[in-house]
Design a protein around this motif. Structure first.
Motif, short mmCIF file in Angstrom:
data_model
loop_
_atom_site.label_atom_id
_atom_site.label_comp_id
_atom_site.label_asym_id
_atom_site.label_seq_id
_atom_site.Cartn_x
_atom_site.Cartn_y
_atom_site.Cartn_z
N ARG A 19 23.59 -9.68 13.52
CA ARG A 19 23.18 -9.11 12.42
C ARG A 19 24.10 -7.78 11.85
O ARG A 19 24.26 -7.49 10.81
N ALA A 261 19.49 3.85 6.23
CA ALA A 261 18.58 2.62 6.67
C ALA A 261 18.41 1.52 5.51
O ALA A 261 18.60 0.66 5.59
N GLN A 265 20.05 -2.10 5.47
CA GLN A 265 19.35 -3.16 5.56
C GLN A 265 19.26 -3.95 3.92
O GLN A 265 18.63 -5.07 3.96
N PHE A 268 20.40 -7.75 3.45
CA PHE A 268 19.30 -8.77 3.85
C PHE A 268 18.23 -9.08 2.98
O PHE A 268 17.60 -10.15 3.23
N SER A 293 19.91 0.58 11.20
CA SER A 293 19.53 -0.96 10.93
C SER A 293 18.20 -1.54 11.49
O SER A 293 17.86 -2.45 10.90
N TRP A 302 11.33 -0.54 -1.16
CA TRP A 302 12.21 -1.36 -1.90
C TRP A 302 11.65 -1.65 -3.14
O TRP A 302 12.40 -1.41 -4.27
#
Length: 317
Positions: A19, A261, A265, A268, A293, A302
């Motif tokens: 990842r 962070a 991320q 993904f 991560s 988000w």
């Protein structure tokens, strides 16, 4: 096709990519030199963090990044690394042994010579991924000689997977559409500050099973340190971009989440993305990026970032 563990999307890759990986341009002296002992400490920190994927290229410090990986990975405790390197450019040293110049060479002879030199520096008999590097403006050369050459190298077992690595989504998407591509590396075009890869490249890769590795998630450092004089896409960041990066950081801070962070991320959120590589020049940067991560990022953040334009709304629901 095998499923990518990061995304669940079927992938042409015959192996699973970790990842998180480390981009080694800084170990080749990008922007400033990294002393030998700091390079040692950087790879030792990667071993402690469980990082095993390293992306490199002959152009990173005229071979210095590859040579350091070849010498230092084993002593650092990383005995089974996943390594991607690149081809399409040849190092031409001066007679006195100084680095000299870097020239394009898309012929089969040049592609093979480049890989052979990389394998010598890396101390390996093969690599996991070979990217055609910055082939944006060379479609005829790629079509005529370069792509057939890397396919033969894959058939011969000198590389396990082939693809393209570049900074621009449009040409990269065109290559994915035309050729059988195992994996692509897109740098700087799929980040909290730049969504360009989302329009064409990522949907195409999802359909074709082309694994996507995302680099440049900090956009040359601007997201990591949005201060005057920061770099954005390898150039000094304009004031409006500095302000935008600061606003992104403020939103993340309001949720108790480091902006790093969210940056690491974010890729993904798209199912085609298999891995993120982050350039590191010190042990502290490796440790910080490994922590980023795995830092919990709530769905509500988000959504808030989407409302502010940092995340495409379609990726959050």
């Amino acid at each position: 096709m095998t499923p990518s563990p990061a995304s669940g999307v079927p992938s042409r890759l015959p192996f699973a990519l970790p990842r998180l990986g480390i981009g080694t341009a800084p170990l080749g002296g990008l922007f400033q030199e990294v002393p030998e002992q700091e390079a040692v400490a950087t790879l030792e920190a990667a071993a402690r963090a469980g990082i095993t994927y390293f992306d490199t290229a002959p152009r990173y410090g005229h071979g210095q990044a590859e040579e350091r990986l070849g010498r230092l990975l084993g002593p650092a405790g990383i005995t089974e690394p996943v390594i991607s390197t690149k081809t399409g450019w040849l190092l031409r040293p001066e007679p006195d042994g100084s680095p000299g110049t870097v020239v394009t060479d898309w012929t089969e002879r040049g592609i093979r010579a480049s890989l052979e030199s990389s394998l010598t520096r890396l101390g390996r008999s093969s690599v996991d991924i070979l990217y055609l590097h910055d082939a944006d403006e060379y479609p005829e050369e790629v079509r005529r000689t370069a792509y057939p050459a890397v396919r033969r190298l894959r058939d011969e077992g000198l590389v396990r997977a082939i693809g393209f690595g570049m900074n621009h989504s449009g040409p990269l998407a065109a290559y994915v559409a035309e050729f059988e591509v195992d994996v692509v590396l897109i740098a700087g075009r799929f980040s909290l500050l730049d969504h360009d890869a989302l329009e064409t490249l990522l949907p195409l890769c999802a359909r074709t099973g082309t694994a996507v590795v995302v680099g440049g998630v900090f956009n040359t450092g601007l997201l990591a340190d949005p201060s005057p004089g920061a770099m954005f896409n390898y150039r000094p960041a304009p004031p409006e971009m500095v302000a935008r990066a600061r606003r992104c950081g403020e939103i993340c801070a309001g949720f108790g989440v480091p902006v790093a962070a969210a940056a690491v991320q974010f890729p993904f959120l798209h199912p085609a993305v298999a891995s993120v590589v982050v350039g590191c020049r010190s042990a502290a940067e490796v440790t910080a990026n490994a922590a980023a991560s795995g830092f919990p990022v709530p769905d509500l953040l988000w959504q808030r970032l989407a409302e502010a334009g940092f995340v495409p709304p379609r990726l959050v629901g």
